[in-house]
Enzyme design. Structure first.
Site, PDB file in Angstrom:
ATOM      1  N   LYS B  99       0.866  -1.179   0.000  1.00 45.05           N
ATOM      2  CA  LYS B  99       0.000   0.000   0.000  1.00 45.05           C
ATOM      3  C   LYS B  99       0.906   1.233   0.000  1.00 45.05           C
ATOM      4  CE  LYS B  99      -3.846   2.062   2.662  1.00 45.05           C
ATOM      5  NZ  LYS B  99      -4.696   1.923   3.869  1.00 45.05           N
ATOM      6  N   SER B 174      -9.721   2.052   3.025  1.00 40.71           N
ATOM      7  CA  SER B 174      -8.829   2.771   2.143  1.00 40.71           C
ATOM      8  C   SER B 174      -7.836   1.894   1.399  1.00 40.71           C
ATOM      9  CB  SER B 174      -8.050   3.813   2.952  1.00 40.71           C
ATOM     10  OG  SER B 174      -7.183   3.158   3.873  1.00 40.71           O
ATOM     11  N   SER B 198      -9.943  -0.276   7.211  1.00 43.66           N
ATOM     12  CA  SER B 198      -9.325  -0.103   5.893  1.00 43.66           C
ATOM     13  C   SER B 198      -8.655  -1.331   5.302  1.00 43.66           C
ATOM     14  CB  SER B 198      -8.309   1.050   5.932  1.00 43.66           C
ATOM     15  OG  SER B 198      -8.988   2.286   5.894  1.00 43.66           O
TER      16      SER B 198
END
Lengths: 478, 507
Positions: B99, B174, B198
């Site tokens: 990420k 997210s 997330s």
């Protein structure tokens, strides 16, 4: 109207650690800009603070030294504000729960009495960097070497009543942190600096007046002058019908005045909240115990011991304990000589200190060590030389000419104690000054000093003064 | 919906018996690891294959912000050499994606923001270092909601991520880029971060397995902070077993993170096969009430039936303060973010506006231009919540609620071993559907947020489909019981195949 001044000081003492409070970067002063700022000090994305253990030990030592409470639990908080030299846009500090609270420090006043000043709290925090506004062609340069330097902010109660008391307190605190070895005390480099909260009120009034905070005073002299100026400014203002506003002011040493920096209305809302990157600081008894064991003998204790053990006056003891280095030097001298602590005190406070001052030298770098000074004093003690000659020998030692004995021999300064040799000199002097002799014998006693001086001069200062005195009395009688 | 899970025993599971017949990108990390060990293919071949898939499919998905093909191949060759020397571990040579919230040395680390569009990190996050040390190969950096603030991966400066199951829907957020990449088989595994859901919510929406570890289990060093007291990194992969392998490499005490916990890291694969006989699963009645999509509820019920078949017992429990989780979260997280994101001031790095006329202009324009609307909203909310006169009413109150929520969980764990419920109240929603309605968007994390407030570990695994979109089941366990969560998920995955389904367009 008679006015009373109320002063509280916030003193920032830079803790003498090798690395920063939350990073491993060096705290050494004077490096090229931004060469001692690591990712943490730069506030890069993703970095986290880790507390320096030594900083905590030092804060605990300070707390114990001022009879304060060392908190078993204290909390780091973020003080949020934007400034270009504040890399994270928040300063990690302590807010509601400081590491040290409720201490006190006794100061000596001019009239010989002493006064206890309350210390509200002392908390740990990180320093910001430095903004450089010159030489950047209308822009500003940022040096983050100082960012993250550990500070202990020491906040006094509003117990101080004059600029002089404020300076006495600041000096006492300075002495304390240097004694403890937790701060180098270097004020030029900003290791020990002060913000002063100053207000005035009619004498007898119990309510505090509106205060102004004077920022960043980095010398004892500036503190005194800035406060004095500020007191006068506030009194003048009130007496001419004005009102003191709560504000932050800056002292301009060139003009000797304080100037408004920002008012309360412009003040930041710092939005303090506990720093989620740091756990609460928990100090157990064992840690506090260990800090207590690290405490050196403190100035007050040392002073009392000097008075008792060496029979010194309060004044001498207090001068000799001004710094740990001076006290250590004195004690080493006494130990080496093995006698005459008063003689040692006179020399350490007198010639030795004077030479240090003259050359702006530290004790650590003094050309004459305690053993060498004792070597000189031993020759006074055994009457090889007089005190006056000793001063000449000391000067030569300071200049690096060698040990006392070698200089005495080389220069032939050994004192004359042989009675017949002294008598010979006296006879010569009397013979050369028949007029003075007549006047003396006619009752002009003051001329005795003249004869002593002549004998000493002729003996090049080497005649034993006591013997000269005794013999002269006899000879002048005729 | 009447999707009945396949009941296969481990022995009969075709995926574990006939590896050769499966395309490389369809294999799990465990299978790829076995393939590398058996010399069926090299890491370089494997990496190349995944890079090829990223190049081919990413334009549709927008799952990656940055592809690091060259360094990936170099890492792969190094992994192959390491294997030659006999020093390979289970992750050596396995390609993964990070990420874009994890700092990667020499590689852009954007956090999905214009603010850091040109930020090249000079250092690696601990998670990145640890996975590198394990020999994992970094394919690239995945897309995400800007600074991890969002539940749909639509707030990214680099544009929204699409859900591989339906390109018109969101992948959740997210960590939507990581979830979409794993679901579309562009990477066998990825890292994510979870502040309020997330990892779990996008895992649910993309039909993969994702684990948020106990707060303090995985180092936050180099993980760009959103809300420091809630943020936690974790693994995202197809199976619980793969998550166990990844977590084993990611977890551990880090002296650079004061909030990381000094506690040994167990072998998370060791307990995977533990039978579930006697396992007590608590079903909080608050997680099955108003707002939960009926079909999602039904799918979760069906999964629970499967668990009962596996020997577990389900009991209804109560987490009475559940409804306070979202309001408390939306005070604490913005408060912390308002301070964490203050460092992006245009002075030292990151976006700086053109020709600032003075300091205030530099600050306001750099930040105004650098941050998107959701980030701006949360900074403003947080600044307000911490302001003098409001602190007690908001921040302090929220912290008190946080304690109540933790206490609820502790009481529950006196009765049950794990807690289960839907990961999110709905399946993936349509792109753009909720962007202008933040409150509705925030409700997407209604079941996940309390877990962060309490600091507990939580896992989401796929348990079926509604309207052809995946449904996630969340399990919550007590502190440091990640091994239990993985075990509970793994046993289910031994008898079902939801986790093995691939979106048709990416098969």
């Amino acid at each position: 109207m008679e006015w009373e001044t109320v002063i509280g000081l916030e003193i920032h003492a830079q803790l003498a650690t090798k690395s920063k409070i939350f990073s491993g970067a060096s705290t050494a002063y004077g490096a090229e800009p931004n060469t001692q700022a690591c990712a943490i000090d730069l506030g890069l994305p993703g970095v986290l603070p880790v507390l320096n253990r030594d900083v905590v030990r030092m804060a605990a030592m300070f707390g114990l030294a001022i009879d304060a409470e060392v908190a078993h639990r204290s909390v780091f908080a973020r003080k949020n504000y934007f400034y270009p030299d504040l890399p994270k846009s928040y300063q990690i500090s302590q807010y509601e729960l400081p590491v040290v609270a409720k201490g006190r420090l006794s100061i000596d006043l001019d009239d010989g009495s002493s006064k206890v000043i309350g210390i509200t709290r002392a908390h740990l925090e990180e320093d910001a960097g430095k903004s450089l506004h010159e030489d950047f062609h209308g822009q500003s340069g940022i040096d983050l070497n100082r960012a993250g330097t550990p500070l202990l902010e020491i906040v006094s109660e509003p117990d101080l009543r004059s600029a002089k008391e404020a300076v006495a307190y600041m000096k006492k605190l300075h002495q304390m942190v240097v004694y403890l070895g937790i701060c180098d005390g270097n004020m030029q480099e900003g290791s020990f600096r002060c913000d002063a909260n100053v207000s005035v009120r009619p004498k007898g009034e119990s309510k505090l007046g509106t205060r102004a905070e004077i920022k960043n005073l980095n010398s004892f002299r500036f503190v005194e002058r800035a406060i004095e100026f500020e007191i006068e400014r506030q009194i003048d203002l009130i007496e001419s019908g004005g009102k003191v506003v709560q504000e932050t002011r800056l002292y301009d040493p060139d003009k000797g005045e304080t100037r408004s920096m920002r008012s309360k209305e412009e003040a930041n809302d710092y939005r303090y909240f506990p720093d989620p990157d740091l756990l609460p600081l928990i100090l157990d008894e064992a840690f506090i115990h260990a800090a207590r064991a690290d405490l050196p003998e403190l100035p007050e204790t040392k002073k009392r011991r000097f008075m008792e053990a060496y029979g010194l006056s309060a004044y001498d003891a207090s001068v000799l304990t001004t710094s740990r280095a001076l006290a250590d030097y004195y004690e080493a001298t006494v130990a080496a000589l093995g006698a005459e602590p008063k003689l040692c005190a006179n020399w350490v406070m007198g010639d030795f200190s004077a030479f240090l001052n003259k050359d702006n030298q530290d004790i650590a770098n003094s050309p004459v060590n305690a053993g060498q000074l004792a070597g000189l004093l031993r020759r006074i003690q055994d009457r090889t030389i007089s005190g006056k000659i000793a001063k000449e020998v000391f000067e030569a030692m300071w200049a690096g000419e060698g040990e006392a004995d070698a200089i005495i021999e080389k220069r032939g300064l050994r004192q004359i104690t042989d009675t017949s040799a002294i008598e010979k000199v006296i006879d010569e002097v009397i013979a050369a000054n028949p007029e003075q002799l007549a006047q003396y014998r006619a009752g002009k006693d003051k001329l005795f000093g003249f004869f002593v001086g002549q004998v000493m001069k002729l003996s090049k200062g080497k005649a034993n003064p006591q013997q000269v005195n005794d013999l002269l009395v006899e000879k002048l009688k005729g | 919906m009447s999707l009945v899970p396949l009941s296969l025993t481990a022995e009969k599971n075709p995926w574990s018996t006939s590896l050769d017949s499966i395309a490389m990108h369809e294999k799990t990390i465990a299978q790829l690891s076995a393939g590398l060990a058996a010399g069926e293919f090299s890491s370089e071949e494997l990496t190349d294959a995944f890079l090829e898939r990223v190049r081919r499919y990413n334009p549709q998905l927008n799952a990656f912000i940055t592809l690091t093909a060259e360094t990936a191949l170099a890492q792969a060759r190094a992994a192959d050499e390491r294997r030659q020397r006999g020093e390979a571990g289970p992750l050596t040579g396995i390609p993964i994606a990070h990420k874009d919230i994890f700092c990667t040395e020499g590689v852009r680390t954007s956090c999905g923001s214009r603010m850091l569009d040109r930020f090249i990190s000079p250092y690696n996050a601990t998670v990145v270092d640890k996975l590198n040390a394990a020999g994992a190969v970094m394919l690239g950096k995945t897309n995400m909601d800007e600074f991890a603030m969002g539940s749909s991966s639509e707030t990214s400066f680099y544009g929204p991520v699409c859900n591989p199951w339906d390109l018109d829907t969101v992948p959740g957020g997210s960590s939507g880029g990581s979830a979409a990449a794993v679901a579309a088989r562009l990477a066998p595994g990825a890292t994510g971060t979870d502040t309020g859901g997330s990892i779990r919510q996008p895992a649910a929406m993309c039909g993969i397995t994702g684990l948020k570890p106990t707060y303090g289990r995985v180092s936050r060093w180099g993980m760009i902070a959103y809300a420091s007291s809630l943020d936690q990194g974790g693994p995202m992969a197809r199976t619980a077993e793969d998550c166990a392998l990844l977590l084993g490499a990611m977890a551990g005490f880090d002296p650079r993170d004061s909030t990381s916990v000094d506690r040994p890291v167990p072998d998370y694969t060791a307990q995977l096969d533990r039978p579930l006989n006697g396992l007590k699963i608590g079903l909080p009645k608050e997680y099955f009430g108003e707002g939960l999509d009926g079909a999602v509820a039904q799918t979760v019920e069906t999964a629970m039936a499967e668990y009962r078949k596996l020997g577990a017992e389900t009991v209804e429990i109560s987490l009475p303060n559940s409804q306070l989780a979202i309001p408390a979260y939306y005070v604490i997280a913005p408060a912390e973010c308002s301070s964490n994101l203050a460092r992006f001031d245009g002075v030292r790095y990151g976006h700086r506006c053109e020709n600032p006329k003075d300091l205030l202009d530099l600050y306001t324009r750099s930040r105004g231009e650098g941050f998107g609307p959701e980030v701006t909203r949360r900074i403003l909310v947080g600044t307000f919540a911490l302001s003098a006169g409001y602190y007690d009413a908001y921040y302090l109150k929220a912290q008190q609620i946080r304690r109540l929520i933790s206490d609820d969980f502790q009481r529950a764990f006196e009765q049950v071993d794990v807690i289960a419920g839907p990961t999110s109240p709905t399946v993936a929603f349509r792109l753009g559907e909720k962007v202008d309605d933040p409150i509705t968007m925030y409700l997407s994390d209604i079941y996940t947020i309390a877990v962060n407030l309490a600091g507990l570990p939580g896992l989401s695994l796929p348990v079926g489909f509604v309207s052809e979109l995946p449904v996630g089941l969340q399990f919550i366990a007590n502190y440091f019981a990640e091994d239990r969560l993985l075990n509970v998920a793994h046993r289910y995955q031994q008898v079902t195949d939801w986790h093995l389904r691939t979106p048709l367009a990416f098969a």
